[in-house]
Scaffold this motif. Structure first.
Motif, PDB file in Angstrom:
ATOM      1  N   ALA A 156       0.831  -1.210   0.000  1.00 25.87           N
ATOM      2  CA  ALA A 156       0.000   0.000   0.000  1.00 25.87           C
ATOM      3  C   ALA A 156       0.867   1.261   0.000  1.00 25.87           C
ATOM      4  O   ALA A 156       0.587   2.218  -0.728  1.00 25.87           O
ATOM      5  N   LEU A 157       1.936   1.259   0.793  1.00 22.87           N
ATOM      6  CA  LEU A 157       2.854   2.406   0.827  1.00 22.87           C
ATOM      7  C   LEU A 157       3.434   2.660  -0.565  1.00 22.87           C
ATOM      8  O   LEU A 157       3.491   3.792  -1.029  1.00 22.87           O
ATOM      9  N   LYS A 158       3.833   1.573  -1.205  1.00 22.96           N
ATOM     10  CA  LYS A 158       4.428   1.668  -2.540  1.00 22.96           C
ATOM     11  C   LYS A 158       3.414   2.243  -3.541  1.00 22.96           C
ATOM     12  O   LYS A 158       3.738   3.119  -4.345  1.00 22.96           O
ATOM     13  N   ALA A 159       2.180   1.758  -3.462  1.00 27.64           N
ATOM     14  CA  ALA A 159       1.132   2.231  -4.382  1.00 27.64           C
ATOM     15  C   ALA A 159       0.823   3.713  -4.172  1.00 27.64           C
ATOM     16  O   ALA A 159       0.506   4.430  -5.115  1.00 27.64           O
ATOM     17  N   LEU A 160       0.930   4.161  -2.910  1.00 27.35           N
ATOM     18  CA  LEU A 160       0.675   5.573  -2.601  1.00 27.35           C
ATOM     19  C   LEU A 160       1.923   6.430  -2.784  1.00 27.35           C
ATOM     20  O   LEU A 160       1.881   7.645  -2.636  1.00 27.35           O
ATOM     21  N   ASN A 161       3.045   5.752  -3.079  1.00 25.43           N
ATOM     22  CA  ASN A 161       4.325   6.424  -3.252  1.00 25.43           C
ATOM     23  C   ASN A 161       4.732   7.198  -1.980  1.00 25.43           C
ATOM     24  O   ASN A 161       5.132   8.354  -2.036  1.00 25.43           O
ATOM     25  N   LEU A 162       4.567   6.512  -0.828  1.00 26.12           N
ATOM     26  CA  LEU A 162       4.893   7.130   0.460  1.00 26.12           C
ATOM     27  C   LEU A 162       5.979   6.354   1.187  1.00 26.12           C
ATOM     28  O   LEU A 162       6.060   5.125   1.076  1.00 26.12           O
ATOM     29  N   LYS A 163       6.791   7.058   1.939  1.00 29.72           N
ATOM     30  CA  LYS A 163       7.777   6.417   2.809  1.00 29.72           C
ATOM     31  C   LYS A 163       7.072   6.073   4.128  1.00 29.72           C
ATOM     32  O   LYS A 163       6.097   6.750   4.493  1.00 29.72           O
ATOM     33  N   PRO A 164       7.562   5.039   4.840  1.00 25.29           N
ATOM     34  CA  PRO A 164       6.905   4.645   6.096  1.00 25.29           C
ATOM     35  C   PRO A 164       6.707   5.806   7.074  1.00 25.29           C
ATOM     36  O   PRO A 164       5.684   5.891   7.743  1.00 25.29           O
ATOM     37  N   ARG A 165       7.664   6.723   7.140  1.00 27.96           N
ATOM     38  CA  ARG A 165       7.550   7.842   8.100  1.00 27.96           C
ATOM     39  C   ARG A 165       6.506   8.881   7.672  1.00 27.96           C
ATOM     40  O   ARG A 165       6.165   9.782   8.441  1.00 27.96           O
ATOM     41  N   GLU A 166       6.000   8.760   6.429  1.00 25.46           N
ATOM     42  CA  GLU A 166       5.012   9.727   5.936  1.00 25.46           C
ATOM     43  C   GLU A 166       3.570   9.250   6.128  1.00 25.46           C
ATOM     44  O   GLU A 166       2.625   9.923   5.728  1.00 25.46           O
ATOM     45  N   ALA A 167       3.415   8.063   6.732  1.00 26.31           N
ATOM     46  CA  ALA A 167       2.068   7.504   6.886  1.00 26.31           C
ATOM     47  C   ALA A 167       1.881   6.869   8.266  1.00 26.31           C
ATOM     48  O   ALA A 167       2.842   6.511   8.937  1.00 26.31           O
ATOM     49  N   LEU A 168       0.626   6.732   8.655  1.00 27.32           N
ATOM     50  CA  LEU A 168       0.272   6.043   9.897  1.00 27.32           C
ATOM     51  C   LEU A 168      -0.511   4.788   9.552  1.00 27.32           C
ATOM     52  O   LEU A 168      -1.304   4.789   8.612  1.00 27.32           O
ATOM     53  N   MET A 169      -0.295   3.727  10.335  1.00 22.70           N
ATOM     54  CA  MET A 169      -1.106   2.515  10.215  1.00 22.70           C
ATOM     55  C   MET A 169      -2.200   2.610  11.275  1.00 22.70           C
ATOM     56  O   MET A 169      -1.914   2.935  12.432  1.00 22.70           O
TER      57      MET A 169
END
Length: 217
Positions: A156-169
């Motif tokens: 999902a991170l890859k599809a959104l083109n986000l780094k882990p630190r840019e998103a919350l689970m």
């Protein structure tokens, strides 16, 4: 900078009234397996779901594990349709918060250990699918990649083109917390039922999540 949110689905966004895991397996799944000459007791099945055993463990019984999970997921879809017809699948009253979070410019994804079809079915049931750019259910090419593995979250991170630190689970279970942490993310535990140790933040519902996100932004 926070740019995205990855949500669990079942028990985080929707719930199943009167659902009992063992009863569901014995009443719905076992007859379908027996029709195909497969015998698998509840305890072994439960362990593959909780992650005590890998999903592929089924192979040790001489059962093709991909076929096995496809049967289980087919039954699960039938069950969800049956529950939906009876009004027994419900969205939590705070799911309208998804629209608010999206309006803040955040990118949203949903990941579930249920199949793609089952996941899309419940999201579409309550018109929640529109909030998510990507939705991932279990992947038959990597069945052991279900949560607590970080595989679906990383996808999902890859599809959104986000780094882990840019998103919350965001999720309700130990599996959600572990999957998020293993993907290198900060995790929000929605404590609808239990407080799960190891999360970075705790919220009682999605309204409280909106407040938390506002502070972060």
């Amino acid at each position: 900078m926070l740019k995205g949110l990855i949500f669990d689905v079942d028990e985080t966004l929707v719930y199943y009234e009167g659902y009992d895991h063992r009863e569901w397996y014995e009443k719905w799944v076992m007859p379908a397996l027996r029709e195909r000459g497969i015998e698998l007791d509840y305890e072994t099945y439960r362990k593959t779901v909780t992650g005590e055993l890998p999903r592929s463990y089924i192979e040790s019984f001489g059962i093709n594990h991909v076929e096995f999970w496809k049967i289980v997921d087919g039954v699960n879809l039938e069950y969800r349709r049956w529950m939906a017809e009876r009004g027994k699948i419900r969205p939590f009253p705070d799911v309208d918060a998804l629209g608010e979070l999206k309006a803040m410019g955040l990118r949203l994804a949903a990941v579930s250990n249920a199949s793609q079809e089952c996941t899309e079915f419940v999201l579409n049931l309550f018109d929640l699918r529109k909030h998510f750019e990507v939705v991932y259910g279990k992947d038959y090419s990597n069945l052991d990649g279900v949560k607590p593995s970080p595989y679906l979250v990383e996808k999902a991170l890859k599809a959104l083109n986000l780094k882990p630190r840019e998103a919350l689970m965001i999720g309700d279970s130990r599996h959600d917390v572990l999957a998020g942490k293993r993907a290198g993310m900060k995790v929000v535990n929605v404590t609808r039922f239990d407080k799960i140790e190891g999360a970075d933040y705790y919220v009682s519902d999605l309204r409280e999540l909106v407040g938390l996100v506002r502070k972060m932004l």
